[in-house]
Design an enzyme around this catalytic site. Structure first.
Site, PDB file in Angstrom:
ATOM      1  N   CYS A   1      -1.115   0.874   7.535  1.00  0.00           N
ATOM      2  CA  CYS A   1      -2.552   0.656   7.765  1.00  0.00           C
ATOM      3  C   CYS A   1      -3.061  -0.610   7.070  1.00  0.00           C
ATOM      4  CB  CYS A   1      -3.371   1.858   7.292  1.00  0.00           C
ATOM      5  SG  CYS A   1      -2.964   3.400   8.129  1.00  0.00           S
ATOM      6  N   ARG A   2      -3.096  -0.592   5.734  1.00  0.00           N
ATOM      7  CA  ARG A   2      -3.766  -1.658   4.989  1.00  0.00           C
ATOM      8  C   ARG A   2      -2.892  -2.884   4.732  1.00  0.00           C
ATOM      9  NH1 ARG A   2      -5.214   2.090   0.111  1.00  0.00           N
ATOM     10  NH2 ARG A   2      -3.244   2.959   0.876  1.00  0.00           N
ATOM     11  N   SER A   3      -1.697  -2.679   4.160  1.00  0.00           N
ATOM     12  CA  SER A   3      -0.893  -3.866   3.804  1.00  0.00           C
ATOM     13  C   SER A   3      -0.406  -4.662   5.017  1.00  0.00           C
ATOM     14  CB  SER A   3       0.260  -3.507   2.857  1.00  0.00           C
ATOM     15  OG  SER A   3       1.154  -2.572   3.421  1.00  0.00           O
TER      16      SER A   3
ATOM     17  N   ASN B   1       2.475   1.394   4.264  1.00  0.00           N
ATOM     18  CA  ASN B   1       2.798   0.116   4.927  1.00  0.00           C
ATOM     19  C   ASN B   1       2.581   0.187   6.442  1.00  0.00           C
ATOM     20  OD1 ASN B   1       5.689  -2.094   5.322  1.00  0.00           O
ATOM     21  ND2 ASN B   1       3.562  -2.667   5.028  1.00  0.00           N
TER      22      ASN B   1
ATOM     23  N   CYS C   1       0.863  -1.186   0.000  1.00  0.00           N
ATOM     24  CA  CYS C   1       0.000   0.000   0.000  1.00  0.00           C
ATOM     25  C   CYS C   1       0.895   1.230   0.000  1.00  0.00           C
ATOM     26  CB  CYS C   1      -0.986  -0.028   1.167  1.00  0.00           C
ATOM     27  SG  CYS C   1      -0.227   0.011   2.809  1.00  0.00           S
TER      28      CYS C   1
ATOM     29  N   ASP D   1      -8.277   3.752   1.801  1.00  0.00           N
ATOM     30  CA  ASP D   1      -7.234   4.164   2.748  1.00  0.00           C
ATOM     31  C   ASP D   1      -7.904   4.684   4.029  1.00  0.00           C
ATOM     32  OD1 ASP D   1      -5.153   5.326   4.108  1.00  0.00           O
ATOM     33  OD2 ASP D   1      -4.427   6.501   2.404  1.00  0.00           O
TER      34      ASP D   1
HETATM   35  P1  4NP Z   1      -1.622   2.791   4.243  1.00  0.00           P
HETATM   36  O1  4NP Z   1      -2.170   4.167   4.862  1.00  0.00           O
HETATM   37  O2  4NP Z   1      -1.155   3.118   2.849  1.00  0.00           O
HETATM   38  O3  4NP Z   1      -2.795   1.897   4.265  1.00  0.00           O
HETATM   39  O4  4NP Z   1      -0.500   2.339   5.148  1.00  0.00           O
HETATM   40  C1  4NP Z   1      -1.419   5.336   4.863  1.00  0.00           C
HETATM   41  C2  4NP Z   1      -0.414   5.475   5.780  1.00  0.00           C
HETATM   42  C3  4NP Z   1       0.324   6.640   5.809  1.00  0.00           C
HETATM   43  C4  4NP Z   1       0.046   7.658   4.919  1.00  0.00           C
HETATM   44  C5  4NP Z   1      -0.980   7.508   3.997  1.00  0.00           C
HETATM   45  C6  4NP Z   1      -1.706   6.341   3.975  1.00  0.00           C
HETATM   46  N1  4NP Z   1       0.797   8.865   4.975  1.00  0.00           N
HETATM   47  O5  4NP Z   1       0.465   9.793   4.208  1.00  0.00           O
HETATM   48  O6  4NP Z   1       1.741   8.962   5.749  1.00  0.00           O
END
Ligand code: 4NP
Length: 156
Positions: free
Chosen positions: A14-16, A12, A9, A125
């Site tokens: 939240c989702r993955s 790395n 994602c 997200d």
């Molecule tokens: P992820 O979520 O892609 O599911 O891990 C996010 C985590 C951090 C950020 C954006 C989305 N960020 O902008 O830092």
């Protein structure tokens, strides 16, 4: 035969990490823990070295899965040699993975839900969301993980 899967994602955190942890838990429960190597990574490196988001850790824990030991890292070119399958959690992730793929890399790159269950949709997200958004992501990831393991272990 697919033996190694990388879930990707943006951050790395939240989702993955949920996709990785839930896949591993479902595989373990089916006695298939030795069959697969799984990992996760982010197209961005801002959170490298960090544990998953506290809400991702919490939602997994509520469902009996411990992802607190996982650490974020950024996707690297060598992942295209190391993994059979690299799954982007949303369309932007897939585009970013493909844009940076080294020529001749062996990994197949696909959209996570499309590859798992034939649903051409990204996982939303939840980074700026509430506990409820993380619960919704967990449910999507649980269904997709089961479908993905079904697919990867199907005969023929
Ligand atoms: P992820 O979520 O892609 O599911 O891990 C996010 C985590 C951090 C950020 C954006 C989305 N960020 O902008 O830092």
């Amino acid at each position: 035969m697919v033996r190694s899967v990388l879930f990707v994602c943006l951050g790395n955190i939240c989702r993955s990490p949920l996709a990785e942890g839930v896949f591993r838990a479902v595989a373990d429960r089916r006695g298939l823990g030795d069959r697969f190597e799984v990992d996760s990574a982010g197209t961005g490196g801002w959170h490298a070295g960090e544990p998953p988001h506290r809400r991702s850790i919490a939602v997994a824990a509520r469902h009996g899965i411990d992802i607190s030991g996982q650490r974020a890292r950024q996707l690297v070119a060598a992942d295209h040699e190391r993994f059979d399958l690299i799954l982007g959690l949303d369309e932007t992730n897939v585009a970013d993975i493909r844009a940076r793929a080294p020529s001749g890399g062996r990994a197949e790159v696909a959209l996570y839900r499309a590859h798992a269950e034939g649903v051409a949709e990204g996982v939303p997200d939840p980074y700026y969301g509430t506990e409820r958004d993380y619960e919704a992501v967990f449910e999507i990831v649980r269904r997709a993980s089961q479908a993905l393991i079904d697919r990867l272990t199907a005969k023929g």
